[in-house]
Structure formats: C-alpha cells, structure tokens
Design a protein around this motif. Structure first.
Motif: not given
Length: 237
Positions: A80-98
């Motif tokens: 939900e905060t794509p510009e924040v490094p290592a941010s996690i949302s939606w109950g994920e267990s790890l940061p996910r990125m592109a």
C-alpha cells in the motif's frame, strides 16, 4: 540440486544459448549476478534487493549493453506504500517488489518499458497476489510516453487466478498470444525436470509475440533453476 556452485555454469550456458536482449530474474543474489556478468561481459545487470540494499534476493534485470541503452531505472514495492523500501501489506510474510527500466534499442532508438517482479509464495497469499497484480496494472497504465511494455515475473499462481485476470485485462500473455509455442506450458519443476504449474508469465502491450518457448535445458539431471525459463521473441508492430 539447488546449490548455486553446482548450477552456475549451466545458468551461464542457458543464457549464452538463447542470447536474449533482456532478462528478468527472481531470487537473484548479487554474487550470482556478478558471476554471470563476469562470464558474459556483453551484459549488464541492475536492481536492488527486497529490503532496498544488496544483502538478499534481487529482481535483477540483465540486458545486452550493445543492443539496449538503459535510460531510466527504478523500483517499487508491492504494498500500500509502493515507494517505501521493504514495505509489506496484505498479510504477506516478506517484502515483495518490482524492478523497472526504460530502454532504448541500439540501433533504432525505439523505447520500451521493462518491469520484473516476484509475487508472494504462500497458498494463503492469493489475495495479496491479486492486489499486487492490480497495483502493477495501475502503474503500467500511468507510465509516460505511451510506450510498449514488457512484464516478466514469477507470479506464484496459475493462469486461472485473480492475479492473471488483473494483468491480462490490459496486457497480452505471451504464452497465449504467440503465433508459435514450443516446450511445455508448465514452468515450475522444483529441480526435477517435470513441471506441473504455469506460474511464470511474460506479458506485454504494444509488441507482438512471434514465438514463446519454455526451455527445458539441463545436463546430467541438473538444471539452471527450479523453474524453466521462458524465452519470447517480440516484434515491433
């Protein structure tokens, strides 16, 4: 085997045989990326890891520096905060990125966007994968210049999923759209050579997929990866 030392030469050979202009990787460690570049100096690679540094896994992008010029690069997180490094949302267990790049062809000067990603892996993350796909689709829709786009990734879900539906609403799945297909549809094989799920996809808009191949290259029971790579021959309209 999953050990990098046992498969690094196979990985280099796999790239050498296909000789692609650009590659999207997942779970790439810096030592692996640097090893590939040392063996194949015609390539460069870029990317940061899921925590914003270089200590863990990257969404590394390799490109032929004699065929493509990197104009711009960047990263965003599937949250939900794509510009924040290592941010996690939606109950994920790890940061996910592109990781993304704006490229220009050499010669020709034609530009396109390339985005590479890796979605959450657990069965209970299906909702998060759909949210991530919706985020990427929205960001693609806002890219400047109305240029062609290629999206690669390990999406950790099957085509009959909310994530695939969200992406295919505005992008063409190369496996479905290609005039010619080769190899199995399924890509995940867990180092067995027997794939059972199509969870790796290549999407695009503004380009035509002439051929899509799932490459099953291995030697003596060893494989470059636990996923079969997908090679797409794209043509400009």
């Amino acid at each position: 085997t999953s050990r990098w030392k046992a498969r690094q030469d196979l990985s280099v050979e796999r790239i050498r045989r296909s000789n692609p202009d650009i590659i999207g990787t997942q779970e790439l460690w810096k030592i692996q990326g640097d090893r590939v570049i040392a063996k194949l100096p015609q390539y460069n690679w870029f990317g940061i890891d899921r925590r914003g540094g270089h200590a863990v896994e990257h969404m590394g992008v390799f490109y032929r520096r004699d065929r493509l010029k990197l104009i711009e690069l960047g990263n965003f997180w599937l949250s939900e905060t794509p510009e924040v490094p290592a941010s996690i949302s939606w109950g994920e267990s790890l940061p996910r990125m592109a990781t993304r790049g704006l490229f220009e062809t050499i010669p020709g000067g034609k530009r396109f966007w390339f985005i590479n990603t890796h979605f959450a892996h657990r069965p209970e993350d299906e909702g998060a994968r759909t949210k991530a796909a919706e985020l990427i689709a929205a960001r693609i829709g806002k890219l400047p210049g109305d240029l062609p786009v290629v999206l690669t990734g390990d999406f950790n879900t099957i085509p009959d999923s909310g994530a695939h539906k969200a992406l295919s609403a505005g992008l063409a799945d190369a496996w479905s759209a290609a005039a010619v297909r080769a190899g199995p549809a399924e890509t995940f094989h867990a180092f067995t050579g027997r794939a059972d799920r199509r969870i790796d996809w290549v999407f695009s808009k503004g380009l035509t997929a002439a051929k899509t191949e799932t490459v099953t290259f291995g030697a003596k029971g060893r494989y470059p990866s636990d996923h079969f790579p997908i090679v797409v021959d794209y043509r400009w309209p």
